[in-house]
Design an enzyme around this catalytic site. Structure first.
Site, mmCIF file in Angstrom:
data_model
loop_
_atom_site.group_PDB
_atom_site.id
_atom_site.type_symbol
_atom_site.label_atom_id
_atom_site.label_comp_id
_atom_site.label_asym_id
_atom_site.label_seq_id
_atom_site.Cartn_x
_atom_site.Cartn_y
_atom_site.Cartn_z
ATOM 1 N N LYS A 149 9.674 -41.834 -1.191
ATOM 2 C CA LYS A 149 8.417 -42.344 -1.769
ATOM 3 C C LYS A 149 8.495 -42.376 -3.291
ATOM 4 O O LYS A 149 8.194 -43.392 -3.920
ATOM 5 C CB LYS A 149 7.212 -41.461 -1.342
ATOM 6 N N ARG A 161 -2.905 -37.642 2.574
ATOM 7 C CA ARG A 161 -1.997 -36.899 3.442
ATOM 8 C C ARG A 161 -2.725 -36.321 4.648
ATOM 9 O O ARG A 161 -2.098 -35.639 5.461
ATOM 10 C CB ARG A 161 -1.419 -35.745 2.644
ATOM 11 N N ARG A 215 18.476 -32.464 -3.424
ATOM 12 C CA ARG A 215 17.731 -33.142 -4.499
ATOM 13 C C ARG A 215 17.699 -32.284 -5.773
ATOM 14 O O ARG A 215 17.538 -31.067 -5.731
ATOM 15 C CB ARG A 215 16.299 -33.410 -4.052
ATOM 16 N N ARG A 257 7.320 -27.965 5.548
ATOM 17 C CA ARG A 257 6.744 -29.235 5.063
ATOM 18 C C ARG A 257 6.870 -30.328 6.129
ATOM 19 O O ARG A 257 5.964 -31.149 6.288
ATOM 20 C CB ARG A 257 7.457 -29.678 3.778
ATOM 21 N N ARG A 273 13.681 -28.238 -6.939
ATOM 22 C CA ARG A 273 12.267 -27.932 -6.749
ATOM 23 C C ARG A 273 12.132 -26.685 -5.892
ATOM 24 O O ARG A 273 12.860 -26.508 -4.930
ATOM 25 C CB ARG A 273 11.571 -29.117 -6.052
HETATM 26 P P1 AP5 Z 1 12.357 -38.711 -3.060
HETATM 27 O O1 AP5 Z 1 12.164 -40.098 -3.539
HETATM 28 O O2 AP5 Z 1 12.210 -37.615 -4.039
HETATM 29 O O3 AP5 Z 1 11.479 -38.454 -1.739
HETATM 30 P P2 AP5 Z 1 9.901 -38.280 -1.566
HETATM 31 O O4 AP5 Z 1 9.509 -39.086 -0.366
HETATM 32 O O5 AP5 Z 1 9.185 -38.559 -2.837
HETATM 33 O O6 AP5 Z 1 9.880 -36.750 -1.157
HETATM 34 P P3 AP5 Z 1 8.980 -35.521 -1.731
HETATM 35 O O7 AP5 Z 1 9.673 -34.261 -1.384
HETATM 36 O O8 AP5 Z 1 8.615 -35.738 -3.153
HETATM 37 O O9 AP5 Z 1 7.774 -35.668 -0.813
HETATM 38 P P4 AP5 Z 1 6.723 -34.619 -0.506
HETATM 39 O O10 AP5 Z 1 5.792 -35.521 0.201
HETATM 40 O O11 AP5 Z 1 7.146 -33.430 0.244
HETATM 41 O O12 AP5 Z 1 6.390 -33.982 -1.919
HETATM 42 P P5 AP5 Z 1 5.207 -34.175 -2.945
HETATM 43 O O13 AP5 Z 1 5.738 -33.987 -4.304
HETATM 44 O O14 AP5 Z 1 4.423 -35.395 -2.614
HETATM 45 O O15 AP5 Z 1 13.838 -38.634 -2.397
HETATM 46 C C1 AP5 Z 1 14.337 -37.429 -1.834
HETATM 47 C C2 AP5 Z 1 15.857 -37.320 -2.070
HETATM 48 O O16 AP5 Z 1 16.516 -38.331 -1.318
HETATM 49 C C3 AP5 Z 1 16.324 -37.501 -3.521
HETATM 50 O O17 AP5 Z 1 17.413 -36.661 -3.758
HETATM 51 C C4 AP5 Z 1 16.736 -38.970 -3.580
HETATM 52 O O18 AP5 Z 1 17.717 -39.195 -4.574
HETATM 53 C C5 AP5 Z 1 17.271 -39.189 -2.172
HETATM 54 N N1 AP5 Z 1 17.047 -40.549 -1.666
HETATM 55 C C6 AP5 Z 1 15.877 -41.282 -1.760
HETATM 56 N N2 AP5 Z 1 16.025 -42.474 -1.150
HETATM 57 C C7 AP5 Z 1 17.298 -42.497 -0.642
HETATM 58 C C8 AP5 Z 1 18.058 -43.465 0.106
HETATM 59 N N3 AP5 Z 1 17.533 -44.667 0.483
HETATM 60 N N4 AP5 Z 1 19.310 -43.135 0.469
HETATM 61 C C9 AP5 Z 1 19.866 -41.934 0.108
HETATM 62 N N5 AP5 Z 1 19.214 -40.997 -0.603
HETATM 63 C C10 AP5 Z 1 17.948 -41.260 -0.970
HETATM 64 O O19 AP5 Z 1 4.269 -32.919 -2.564
HETATM 65 C C11 AP5 Z 1 4.711 -31.585 -2.788
HETATM 66 C C12 AP5 Z 1 3.626 -30.616 -2.350
HETATM 67 O O20 AP5 Z 1 2.430 -30.847 -3.126
HETATM 68 C C13 AP5 Z 1 3.166 -30.745 -0.895
HETATM 69 O O21 AP5 Z 1 3.997 -30.012 -0.014
HETATM 70 C C14 AP5 Z 1 1.744 -30.189 -0.977
HETATM 71 O O22 AP5 Z 1 1.738 -28.786 -1.000
HETATM 72 C C15 AP5 Z 1 1.251 -30.692 -2.335
HETATM 73 N N6 AP5 Z 1 0.570 -31.993 -2.220
HETATM 74 C C16 AP5 Z 1 0.956 -33.174 -2.789
HETATM 75 N N7 AP5 Z 1 0.115 -34.162 -2.457
HETATM 76 C C17 AP5 Z 1 -0.832 -33.604 -1.660
HETATM 77 C C18 AP5 Z 1 -1.965 -34.123 -0.963
HETATM 78 N N8 AP5 Z 1 -2.290 -35.415 -1.016
HETATM 79 N N9 AP5 Z 1 -2.716 -33.253 -0.220
HETATM 80 C C19 AP5 Z 1 -2.418 -31.947 -0.159
HETATM 81 N N10 AP5 Z 1 -1.346 -31.398 -0.781
HETATM 82 C C20 AP5 Z 1 -0.557 -32.225 -1.517
HETATM 83 MG MG MG Z 2 8.037 -37.405 -4.193
#
Ligand code: AP5
Ligand code: MG
Length: 207
Positions: free
Chosen positions: A13, A88, A122, A164, A153
């Site tokens: 994402k 979410r 990552r 997660r 992270r």
């Molecule tokens: P990356 O692009 O970083 O993936 P992502 O989908 O953004 O994953 P996140 O871990 O950021 O998602 P998340 O939903 O857990 O975390 P968030 O920060 O939103 O890619 C991942 C890896 O894969 C990288 O190394 C990249 O290089 C590689 N990659 C990407 N695409 C690729 C491809 N096509 N091929 C190969 N490799 C690839 O949330 C964190 C925490 O915040 C949550 O757990 C929660 O506690 C809180 N939070 C955030 N939003 C909310 C909400 N709306 N409600 C409640 N709590 C929330």
């Molecule tokens: Mg992300």
């Protein structure tokens, strides 16, 4: 265009949101990035969020809904935005419908098995938000964009990743049928190469 990026942790994402936003000239609104910034700055929201994020649980709906409602009022959102990681839960989606008109929801779909490797490898730049994977860094420890140090992270540790993923299946995956029923959903294969995923998303957006 007002867009949501849906998908499990590690689906890509953030990686794709950066590219799509650059292409369309609209802001990326990542609730995860906003919360991590609040933690770094030690704000009351950050202190509250930290206890949930460290366990891989969701931060309470009321906290993130307020953050997004305020952020969407800013002038840079006038011509559209990508919501990355919000909503979410169904409750967040229902609240969002009260203050925003969403045009398209892109579901970046991928199996759990592939996500564990992506997340454990990552590395991120806490300064500019750059995202990398150890397999392509060639031993580099600093950000290619801004030179700051790359870190793992805290919630990318193995046991937190598993929690997660189960939180995603229980609380976030129901949004796929929620948006399908409303005729907004488009699915993109998140397991394909980054450039192919990017092109598939642009295709779905008609961009
Ligand atoms: P990356 O692009 O970083 O993936 P992502 O989908 O953004 O994953 P996140 O871990 O950021 O998602 P998340 O939903 O857990 O975390 P968030 O920060 O939103 O890619 C991942 C890896 O894969 C990288 O190394 C990249 O290089 C590689 N990659 C990407 N695409 C690729 C491809 N096509 N091929 C190969 N490799 C690839 O949330 C964190 C925490 O915040 C949550 O757990 C929660 O506690 C809180 N939070 C955030 N939003 C909310 C909400 N709306 N409600 C409640 N709590 C929330
Ligand atoms: Mg992300």
């Amino acid at each position: 265009m007002n867009i949501i990026f849906l998908g499990p942790p590690g689906a890509g994402k953030g990686t794709q949101a950066v590219r799509v936003c650059e292409r369309l000239g609209i802001p990326q609104i990542s609730t995860g990035d906003i919360l991590r910034r609040a933690i770094k700055e030690g704000t009351p929201t950050g202190l509250e969020a930290k206890s949930y994020i460290d366990k891989g649980e969701l931060v309470p709906d009321s906290v993130v809904i307020d953050i997004v409602r305020d952020r969407l009022k800013e002038s840079d959102c006038k011509n559209g935005y990508v919501l990355d990681g919000f909503p979410r839960t169904v409750a967040q989606a229902e609240a969002l419908a009260g203050f925003a008109e969403i045009d398209k929801v892109i579901d970046i779909a991928i199996e759990d098995q592939k996500l564990i490797d992506r997340l454990s490898g990552r590395r991120v730049c806490l300064s500019c938000g750059g995202t990398y994977h150890v397999s392509t860094l060639g031993g580099a420890t600093t950000c290619a964009k801004c030179g700051a140090e790359l870190v793992q992270r805290a919630d990318d540790k193995a046991e937190t990743v598993l929690s997660r993923l189960s939180v995603y299946h229980a609380q976030t995956a129901p949004l796929i049928s929620y948006y399908k029923e409303r005729g907004k959903l488009a699915e993109v294969d998140g397991a394909q190469a980054m450039d192919d995923c990017f092109n598939a998303i642009l295709n779905q957006l008609g961009a």
